[in-house]
Scaffold this motif. Structure first.
Motif, PDB file in Angstrom:
ATOM      1  N   HIS A   1      49.185 -21.731  81.877  1.00 33.53           N
ATOM      2  CA  HIS A   1      49.847 -22.680  80.979  1.00 33.53           C
ATOM      3  C   HIS A   1      50.669 -21.931  79.923  1.00 33.53           C
ATOM      4  CE1 HIS A   1      50.556 -26.463  78.950  1.00 33.53           C
ATOM      5  NE2 HIS A   1      50.185 -25.894  77.819  1.00 33.53           N
ATOM      6  N   ALA A   2      50.094 -20.870  79.368  1.00 32.82           N
ATOM      7  CA  ALA A   2      50.821 -20.074  78.369  1.00 32.82           C
ATOM      8  C   ALA A   2      52.088 -19.476  78.970  1.00 32.82           C
ATOM      9  CB  ALA A   2      49.908 -18.977  77.806  1.00 32.82           C
ATOM     10  N   LEU A   3      51.988 -18.948  80.185  1.00 39.00           N
ATOM     11  CA  LEU A   3      53.173 -18.401  80.857  1.00 39.00           C
ATOM     12  C   LEU A   3      54.216 -19.489  81.083  1.00 39.00           C
ATOM     13  CD1 LEU A   3      51.694 -16.014  83.574  1.00 39.00           C
ATOM     14  CD2 LEU A   3      53.028 -15.376  81.563  1.00 39.00           C
ATOM     15  N   ARG A   4      53.764 -20.653  81.508  1.00 43.24           N
ATOM     16  CA  ARG A   4      54.678 -21.774  81.757  1.00 43.24           C
ATOM     17  C   ARG A   4      55.424 -22.171  80.483  1.00 43.24           C
ATOM     18  NH1 ARG A   4      56.276 -24.966  85.403  1.00 43.24           N
ATOM     19  NH2 ARG A   4      56.672 -27.160  85.075  1.00 43.24           N
ATOM     20  N   LYS A   5      54.751 -22.021  79.346  1.00 45.10           N
ATOM     21  CA  LYS A   5      55.355 -22.373  78.062  1.00 45.10           C
ATOM     22  C   LYS A   5      56.181 -21.238  77.464  1.00 45.10           C
ATOM     23  CE  LYS A   5      53.902 -26.549  77.796  1.00 45.10           C
ATOM     24  NZ  LYS A   5      54.839 -27.636  77.890  1.00 45.10           N
ATOM     25  N   GLY A   6      56.274 -20.107  78.192  1.00 40.90           N
ATOM     26  CA  GLY A   6      57.184 -19.062  77.756  1.00 40.90           C
ATOM     27  C   GLY A   6      56.559 -17.759  77.296  1.00 40.90           C
ATOM     28  N   ALA A   7      55.243 -17.657  77.306  1.00 36.95           N
ATOM     29  CA  ALA A   7      54.609 -16.396  76.920  1.00 36.95           C
ATOM     30  C   ALA A   7      54.863 -15.369  78.019  1.00 36.95           C
ATOM     31  CB  ALA A   7      53.105 -16.595  76.714  1.00 36.95           C
ATOM     32  N   GLY A   8      55.326 -14.201  77.662  1.00 34.58           N
ATOM     33  CA  GLY A   8      55.640 -13.163  78.646  1.00 34.58           C
ATOM     34  C   GLY A   8      54.401 -12.440  79.131  1.00 34.58           C
ATOM     35  N   GLY A   9      54.403 -11.980  80.385  1.00 33.71           N
ATOM     36  CA  GLY A   9      53.262 -11.288  80.963  1.00 33.71           C
ATOM     37  C   GLY A   9      53.250  -9.796  80.711  1.00 33.71           C
ATOM     38  N   LYS A  10      54.402  -9.156  80.684  1.00 34.81           N
ATOM     39  CA  LYS A  10      54.440  -7.702  80.545  1.00 34.81           C
ATOM     40  C   LYS A  10      53.898  -7.219  79.203  1.00 34.81           C
ATOM     41  CE  LYS A  10      58.018  -7.131  83.955  1.00 34.81           C
ATOM     42  NZ  LYS A  10      59.372  -6.760  84.273  1.00 34.81           N
ATOM     43  N   PRO A  11      54.244  -7.871  78.093  1.00 30.16           N
ATOM     44  CA  PRO A  11      53.687  -7.390  76.821  1.00 30.16           C
ATOM     45  C   PRO A  11      52.166  -7.445  76.786  1.00 30.16           C
ATOM     46  CG  PRO A  11      55.534  -8.851  76.406  1.00 30.16           C
ATOM     47  CD  PRO A  11      55.235  -8.915  77.873  1.00 30.16           C
ATOM     48  N   ARG A  12      51.554  -8.363  77.521  1.00 30.73           N
ATOM     49  CA  ARG A  12      50.091  -8.465  77.529  1.00 30.73           C
ATOM     50  C   ARG A  12      49.461  -7.217  78.100  1.00 30.73           C
ATOM     51  NH1 ARG A  12      50.449 -13.474  79.955  1.00 30.73           N
ATOM     52  NH2 ARG A  12      50.933 -15.000  78.409  1.00 30.73           N
ATOM     53  N   ARG A  13      50.053  -6.654  79.142  1.00 27.83           N
ATOM     54  CA  ARG A  13      49.504  -5.414  79.712  1.00 27.83           C
ATOM     55  C   ARG A  13      49.555  -4.288  78.684  1.00 27.83           C
ATOM     56  NH1 ARG A  13      48.331  -5.744  84.929  1.00 27.83           N
ATOM     57  NH2 ARG A  13      49.401  -7.295  86.184  1.00 27.83           N
ATOM     58  N   ARG A  14      50.677  -4.225  77.984  1.00 31.89           N
ATOM     59  CA  ARG A  14      50.810  -3.192  76.953  1.00 31.89           C
ATOM     60  C   ARG A  14      49.803  -3.435  75.839  1.00 31.89           C
ATOM     61  NH1 ARG A  14      53.622  -3.528  72.645  1.00 31.89           N
ATOM     62  NH2 ARG A  14      55.085  -5.065  73.410  1.00 31.89           N
ATOM     63  N   LEU A  15      49.696  -4.695  75.393  1.00 33.72           N
ATOM     64  CA  LEU A  15      48.739  -5.031  74.338  1.00 33.72           C
ATOM     65  C   LEU A  15      47.308  -4.721  74.758  1.00 33.72           C
ATOM     66  CD1 LEU A  15      50.112  -8.463  73.082  1.00 33.72           C
ATOM     67  CD2 LEU A  15      50.035  -6.322  71.790  1.00 33.72           C
ATOM     68  N   LEU A  16      46.993  -4.997  75.994  1.00 34.20           N
ATOM     69  CA  LEU A  16      45.659  -4.727  76.497  1.00 34.20           C
ATOM     70  C   LEU A  16      45.372  -3.232  76.471  1.00 34.20           C
ATOM     71  CD1 LEU A  16      43.146  -6.037  77.713  1.00 34.20           C
ATOM     72  CD2 LEU A  16      44.209  -5.793  79.967  1.00 34.20           C
ATOM     73  N   GLY A  17      46.338  -2.441  76.894  1.00 32.03           N
ATOM     74  CA  GLY A  17      46.171  -0.985  76.888  1.00 32.03           C
ATOM     75  C   GLY A  17      46.051  -0.403  75.489  1.00 32.03           C
ATOM     76  N   GLU A  18      46.737  -1.005  74.530  1.00 37.55           N
ATOM     77  CA  GLU A  18      46.730  -0.499  73.154  1.00 37.55           C
ATOM     78  C   GLU A  18      45.579  -1.041  72.318  1.00 37.55           C
ATOM     79  OE1 GLU A  18      50.546  -1.696  71.726  1.00 37.55           O
ATOM     80  OE2 GLU A  18      51.628  -0.205  72.914  1.00 37.55           O
ATOM     81  N   SER A  19      44.888  -2.046  72.820  1.00 37.28           N
ATOM     82  CA  SER A  19      43.837  -2.713  72.050  1.00 37.28           C
ATOM     83  C   SER A  19      42.643  -1.799  71.792  1.00 37.28           C
ATOM     84  CB  SER A  19      43.365  -3.963  72.790  1.00 37.28           C
ATOM     85  OG  SER A  19      42.260  -4.524  72.136  1.00 37.28           O
ATOM     86  N   GLN A  20      42.077  -1.925  70.609  1.00 32.81           N
ATOM     87  CA  GLN A  20      40.859  -1.204  70.261  1.00 32.81           C
ATOM     88  C   GLN A  20      39.645  -1.829  70.958  1.00 32.81           C
ATOM     89  OE1 GLN A  20      40.827   1.620  68.431  1.00 32.81           O
ATOM     90  NE2 GLN A  20      43.055   1.459  68.423  1.00 32.81           N
TER      91      GLN A  20
END
Length: 174
Positions: A20-39
């Motif tokens: 649903h978030a993707l359908r509403k315009g949230a991008g998928g690629k930044p999530r991978r980066r955010l996941l990798g950078e997350s503490q």
């Protein structure tokens, strides 16, 4: 929020929220980066696995669950939201395998009750289905009750697919 859901919720629930978030315009690629950078590392593997199955073309929770089950059944040839021209106009199938000419439709109540009178919706749906059948397409319909019984759904679906040309290349039921 999507990554938090992915870390703590079961796959199906997290996928519904994330699709649903993707359908509403949230991008998928930044999530991978955010996941990798997350503490926060707890649940990261689960979240990464979820990112691999997301698809913003899902238009409902039922479509997301259906897609996940199709993949779990080994049926990867079905594509979401395939547009097919017919004499009744353009039809968009929830899932279609164009090579086998098979359509899988998830039928939720909203389709029949939320936008126009149910009778009008049913008549239009029947016209589109007839036009597609004339072009050689076969239909398999799924609803919420079926999603609650995946073993039974798998058996019904594989029995259906075995009767249609082009589907024999798929794995047989165990």
């Amino acid at each position: 929020m999507v990554l938090d859901c992915a870390r703590i919720r079961p796959l199906e629930e997290a996928a519904v929220i994330s699709d649903h978030a993707l359908r509403k315009g949230a991008g998928g690629k930044p999530r991978r980066r955010l996941l990798g950078e997350s503490q926060t590392k707890r649940g990261s593997r689960r979240a990464l696995g979820l990112l691999d199955v997301l698809d913003g073309r899902s238009e409902s929770a039922g479509e997301t669950w259906t897609r996940l089950l199709l993949h779990a059944f080994g049926l990867h040839n079905f594509t979401l939201q395939v547009e097919i021209p017919t004499r009744e106009g353009l039809f968009r199938a929830d899932f279609a395998d164009p090579e086998a000419r098979v359509i899988i439709e998830f039928d939720g109540a909203a389709k029949y009750n939320d936008y126009r009178p149910a009778e009008e919706v049913l008549i239009a749906e029947r016209r589109r289905e007839n036009a597609l059948q004339e072009l050689g397409w076969a239909f398999f319909r799924i609803n919420w009750k079926h999603l609650d019984r995946p073993g039974e759904l798998r058996q019904r679906l594989f029995t259906f697919l075995a009767r249609h040309p082009g589907t024999q290349k798929r794995p047989l039921p165990a």
